[in-house]
Design a protein around this motif. Sequence first.
Motif, PDB file in Angstrom:
ATOM      1  N   PRO A 215       7.544  -8.875  13.350  1.00 12.04           N
ATOM      2  CA  PRO A 215       7.495  -9.638  12.248  1.00 12.04           C
ATOM      3  C   PRO A 215       8.336  -8.917  11.320  1.00 12.04           C
ATOM      4  O   PRO A 215       8.401  -7.594  11.170  1.00 12.04           O
ATOM      5  N   PRO A 216       8.574  -9.696  10.026  1.00  8.62           N
ATOM      6  CA  PRO A 216       9.554  -9.033   9.032  1.00  8.62           C
ATOM      7  C   PRO A 216       8.606  -7.968   8.277  1.00  8.62           C
ATOM      8  O   PRO A 216       7.413  -8.320   8.155  1.00  8.62           O
ATOM      9  N   PRO A 217       9.038  -6.995   7.787  1.00  9.90           N
ATOM     10  CA  PRO A 217       8.454  -6.011   6.988  1.00  9.90           C
ATOM     11  C   PRO A 217       7.887  -6.733   5.565  1.00  9.90           C
ATOM     12  O   PRO A 217       8.506  -7.511   5.222  1.00  9.90           O
ATOM     13  N   PRO A 218       6.758  -6.010   5.099  1.00  9.68           N
ATOM     14  CA  PRO A 218       6.092  -6.785   3.998  1.00  9.68           C
ATOM     15  C   PRO A 218       6.918  -6.475   2.777  1.00  9.68           C
ATOM     16  O   PRO A 218       7.720  -5.437   2.759  1.00  9.68           O
ATOM     17  N   PRO A 219       6.991  -7.293   1.685  1.00  6.72           N
ATOM     18  CA  PRO A 219       7.651  -6.909   0.419  1.00  6.72           C
ATOM     19  C   PRO A 219       7.236  -5.792  -0.146  1.00  6.72           C
ATOM     20  O   PRO A 219       6.282  -5.509  -0.161  1.00  6.72           O
ATOM     21  N   PRO A 220       8.290  -5.356  -0.915  1.00 10.43           N
ATOM     22  CA  PRO A 220       7.819  -3.971  -1.621  1.00 10.43           C
ATOM     23  C   PRO A 220       6.940  -4.275  -2.997  1.00 10.43           C
ATOM     24  O   PRO A 220       6.616  -5.468  -3.351  1.00 10.43           O
ATOM     25  N   PRO A 221       5.947  -3.289  -3.099  1.00 19.72           N
ATOM     26  CA  PRO A 221       5.187  -3.457  -4.065  1.00 19.72           C
ATOM     27  C   PRO A 221       5.746  -3.836  -5.650  1.00 19.72           C
ATOM     28  O   PRO A 221       6.702  -3.243  -5.668  1.00 19.72           O
ATOM     29  N   PRO A 222       5.098  -4.538  -6.479  1.00 23.92           N
ATOM     30  CA  PRO A 222       5.627  -4.676  -7.801  1.00 23.92           C
ATOM     31  C   PRO A 222       5.818  -3.293  -8.345  1.00 23.92           C
ATOM     32  O   PRO A 222       5.011  -2.289  -8.330  1.00 23.92           O
ATOM     33  N   PRO A 223       6.913  -3.109  -9.493  1.00 21.62           N
ATOM     34  CA  PRO A 223       6.778  -2.038 -10.111  1.00 21.62           C
ATOM     35  C   PRO A 223       5.774  -1.640 -11.198  1.00 21.62           C
ATOM     36  O   PRO A 223       5.142  -2.305 -11.558  1.00 21.62           O
ATOM     37  N   VAL A 224       5.533  -0.389 -11.104  1.00 21.96           N
ATOM     38  CA  VAL A 224       4.372   0.024 -11.911  1.00 21.96           C
ATOM     39  C   VAL A 224       4.545  -0.024 -13.489  1.00 21.96           C
ATOM     40  O   VAL A 224       5.888   0.643 -13.742  1.00 21.96           O
ATOM     41  N   GLU A 225       4.128  -0.832 -14.313  1.00 15.84           N
ATOM     42  CA  GLU A 225       4.325  -0.717 -15.749  1.00 15.84           C
ATOM     43  C   GLU A 225       3.854   0.434 -16.343  1.00 15.84           C
ATOM     44  O   GLU A 225       2.974   1.203 -16.160  1.00 15.84           O
ATOM     45  N   ARG A 226       5.134   0.963 -17.142  1.00 10.15           N
ATOM     46  CA  ARG A 226       5.101   2.297 -17.832  1.00 10.15           C
ATOM     47  C   ARG A 226       4.145   2.059 -18.876  1.00 10.15           C
ATOM     48  O   ARG A 226       4.213   1.105 -19.771  1.00 10.15           O
ATOM     49  N   PRO A 227       3.157   3.216 -19.390  1.00  5.17           N
ATOM     50  CA  PRO A 227       2.547   3.020 -20.451  1.00  5.17           C
ATOM     51  C   PRO A 227       3.103   2.977 -21.772  1.00  5.17           C
ATOM     52  O   PRO A 227       4.143   3.592 -21.906  1.00  5.17           O
TER      53      PRO A 227
END
Length: 219
Positions: free
Chosen positions: A146-158
Motif C-alpha cells: 500500500p502507498p505510504p501515509p501522507p506526511p503530517p500537517p506542518p506544526v503551527e509556530r506560536p
Amino acid sequence: MKKNCFSRFIVFLVGISSLSAQTHLEMRKAEKLYDQNAFGKAEIAYRKAGGATATFNAGNAAYRQGNFNEAMLLFKSAAQGQSQIPDRANALYNLGNALLQLGQYDEAIEAYEKSLRLVPNAYDAKKNLQIAKNIKQDLQEPPPQPPPPPPPPPVERPRKDYLDQADPNRKKGKQALPLTAEAARQMLANSVQQQEAQNALEYRALAPATRPSNVKKDW
C-alpha cells in the motif's frame, strides 16, 4: 528460493527378445557406454537403435550431459510412443524433471500431474511435484505494498505578539554568585548603617518644633 533435492532419476533398459539384431547391438553398445558415463556416445547409440524405449534412454543420456532442452524433447517423444502405462508414466516423470531444470515450472507441474494420473502412488512424482510448486510459489512476485501515509500537517509556530514576551534585544545580566554567611551579614550591616545615616540627616533638617520630644507624658 528454497533449496530442494530432486527424487531419483528413472533409468531403465529393455530386454532383447523383441528387438532386431541391429537394434539389439546398438542397445547393448549404448548400455555399455552409459555405464561408462560416456553419455554423449550413449545418446548417439540410443538414437540409432530407435524406438520409444531407446528414445527414453537417449533422453536420460542427454539429461546427464546437462542438455535439458534436448532431454525434454526426447522424453516428450518417448511419452507419446510408449504403449505401456508404467513406461509412459516414467517418461512423463523424467519430462517433468527436465522442464524443472529449464525453469518451466507450470509445464513441469503438468508433466508430474499427468504421470501421477497414470500411477497415482508414485512417491517420487509426488515429491517432485511439490518441489515444483514450492519453487513457483517462491518466485512469485510479492503483492503490491500500500502507498505510504501522507506526511503530517506542518506544526503551527506560536505567535509572538503576547505582552510578556521576553525582549530578545535585552542583554542578559550576569548571574549573581552565591554569598557566604559572613558576606551576607556584612552586606546587611552596611545597608543598616546607610539607612541610619540617612535618617540622621533627615532628622537634623527638621525644625526644632517638629522634632519628636523625649519628654515622657503621663496622659
